[in-house]
Scaffold this active site. Structure first.
Site, PDB file in Angstrom:
ATOM      1  NE  ARG A 223       1.933   1.732  -0.821  1.00  0.00           N
ATOM      2  CZ  ARG A 223       2.128   1.318   0.422  1.00  0.00           C
ATOM      3  NH1 ARG A 223       1.660   0.119   0.802  1.00  0.00           N
ATOM      4  NH2 ARG A 223       2.762   2.067   1.306  1.00  0.00           N
ATOM      5  CE  LYS A 248       6.880   2.666  -1.441  1.00  0.00           C
ATOM      6  NZ  LYS A 248       6.418   4.051  -1.685  1.00  0.00           N
ATOM      7  CG  HIS A 354      -1.324   6.551  -4.687  1.00  0.00           C
ATOM      8  ND1 HIS A 354      -1.069   5.234  -4.354  1.00  0.00           N
ATOM      9  CD2 HIS A 354      -0.630   7.294  -3.787  1.00  0.00           C
ATOM     10  CE1 HIS A 354      -0.248   5.195  -3.318  1.00  0.00           C
ATOM     11  NE2 HIS A 354       0.024   6.432  -2.950  1.00  0.00           N
ATOM     12  NE  ARG A 357      -1.247   4.449   0.142  1.00  0.00           N
ATOM     13  CZ  ARG A 357      -1.018   3.581   1.122  1.00  0.00           C
ATOM     14  NH1 ARG A 357      -1.900   2.619   1.358  1.00  0.00           N
ATOM     15  NH2 ARG A 357       0.053   3.670   1.872  1.00  0.00           N
ATOM     16  CG  HIS A 380       2.508   5.703   5.594  1.00  0.00           C
ATOM     17  ND1 HIS A 380       1.666   6.789   5.737  1.00  0.00           N
ATOM     18  CD2 HIS A 380       2.466   5.366   4.282  1.00  0.00           C
ATOM     19  CE1 HIS A 380       1.144   7.091   4.559  1.00  0.00           C
ATOM     20  NE2 HIS A 380       1.602   6.242   3.665  1.00  0.00           N
ATOM     21  CE1 TYR A 389      -2.605  11.153   1.966  1.00  0.00           C
ATOM     22  CE2 TYR A 389      -1.432   9.924   3.653  1.00  0.00           C
ATOM     23  CZ  TYR A 389      -1.778  10.108   2.322  1.00  0.00           C
ATOM     24  OH  TYR A 389      -1.292   9.264   1.375  1.00  0.00           O
TER      25      TYR A 389
END
Length: 409
Positions: A223, A248, A354, A357, A380, A389
């Site tokens: 990120r 995150k 982003h 990414r 994640h 994706y």
């Protein structure tokens, strides 16, 4: 987000003043002069009565905090008695301290403080209580105001909701009841993904440190803020990897260091070291350190290992302590550079940091990487987040043909 912050600031200003004009104040200073609402700031007349006083913009620092600090004596119509916990200023200061005790990110702190300030201004500084459901009614009406009258996005509305849940639960000690109905449903959108050729053209339109940062973001899947907050000690050239700390969700993870960037990054760090040595010679305070490391290791912020990989060219003020020190490159620098590079490279898609990414994850899957591996590299929690994706991989229906292409002639 910047536009929403500006709207929030204007809302607070409008809530505190009746009207304003451009003129001279009593000291002869030219600038905005406005009349603070009578119930907010009053001056005593000779007969003992009170009237609203007109103040200049530079006087607002002394007047509005006085208004903010007043006790909440009565809530909105029908809301019942209002709470007084050291006044509005006391509530906000307690909220800031609690956010820091719980180690909320600086940006989360700033956003929550703005929403709590805006909520209190909206209800005229009064936090309703004493009647069953009064809290829930106030919050619901405020969120409806944001959605219907202000037209904010679903994510902005939900951020405000989270801030108010924190405010009532952590500061007032009164958990909100049934208000989940006002949580906005975020639209399900597919990520913007660039082709490899589009990525190549975009990166070619960048230059300098910004180009290196964007190459690293695309090559590692980090990120934007994870890349900008990298420390020298977290780059492992021997193992070809980077340790992302406090990503995150407060998690650490390891991402790849592309071979193509090893030498450019080494050369970049040599230039950064010269800047670092100059700061030491000038006795500039060390870089910001997380948690209480600056207390436990007072000189760690001046050590080479803790320096930012991508430091800012100029010194800045630490927003939490006021210390003038060197920070990392600002995220707005990257955003502006990408906007310019996007136009130069002839892109028609809306590109942000982003997007790099998203493109990284998609291209990894296209190259045959296991989805669980990509999940770990992206950080994640749930593989279902990574599954989004797969939409560009042509599944299902990759062999399907449009009916138009089947027409003869």
């Amino acid at each position: 987000f910047a536009k929403e912050q500006a709207r929030m600031a204007l809302d607070v200003f409008v809530a505190e003043v009746d009207h304003w004009r451009w003129g001279l104040d009593k000291f002869g200073h030219e600038g905005p002069v406005f009349r603070v609402k009578t119930s907010h700031v009053q001056e005593v007349k000779g007969d003992g009565s009170r009237a609203a006083g007109e103040v200049a913009l530079h006087d607002v620092a002394g007047t509005l905090p006085q208004r903010i600090g007043q006790s909440c004596d009565a809530g909105p119509a029908g809301a019942g008695p209002a709470v007084s916990v050291g006044g509005r200023a006391g509530l906000l200061e307690q909220a800031r301290r609690t956010l820091r005790v719980k180690h909320y990110a600086l940006r989360t702190e700033e956003a929550y403080m703005q929403w709590m300030t805006r909520f209190l201004a909206w209800c005229d500084g009064n936090v309703p209580q004493g009647i069953d459901g009064a809290d829930e009614v106030a919050v619901r009406r405020f969120l409806e105001h944001l959605a219907v009258e202000r037209g904010v996005s679903a994510s902005t509305q939900n951020q405000a909701f989270s801030a108010l849940l924190f405010f009532y639960g952590e500061i007032l000690g009164r958990a909100l009841g049934e208000v989940d109905s006002v949580r906005a449903k975020r639209p399900s959108r597919l990520p913007v993904v660039l082709s490899q050729d589009e990525v190549r053209r975009l990166l070619a339109a960048l230059e300098g440190t910004v180009a290196l940062i964007c190459q690293l973001l695309y090559g590692s899947g980090m990120r934007l803020m994870e890349g900008l907050r990298l420390r020298v000690k977290d780059v492992d050239f021997d193992r070809h990897q980077i340790l992302v700390r406090d990503g995150k969700g407060g998690k650490d993870r390891v991402v790849m260091l592309p071979d193509k960037l090893r030498e450019p990054l080494r050369m970049h760090l040599e230039r950064v070291r010269i800047l670092h040595e100059g700061d030491r010679a000038a006795d500039v305070p060390g870089v910001w350190l997380p948690d209480a490391l600056s207390v436990k290791f007072p000189n760690a912020g001046k050590e080479w290992a803790w320096q930012w990989v991508f430091p800012s060219k100029s010194l800045g003020v630490d927003p939490r302590g006021g210390t003038i020190r060197r920070h990392h490159v600002h995220d707005n620098t990257i955003s502006k550079a990408l906007a310019v590079a996007s136009k130069r490279s002839g892109q028609t898609k809306k590109i942000t940091a982003h997007t790099l990414r998203h493109s990284y994850a998609t291209h990894m899957l296209e190259a045959g990487a296991d989805i669980r591996t990509v999940q770990e590299l992206l950080g994640h929690n749930d593989v279902s987040t990574t599954m989004i994706y797969t939409h560009v991989l042509g599944r299902p229906g990759s062999a399907a043909l449009s009916p138009l292409d089947r027409l003869g002639g």
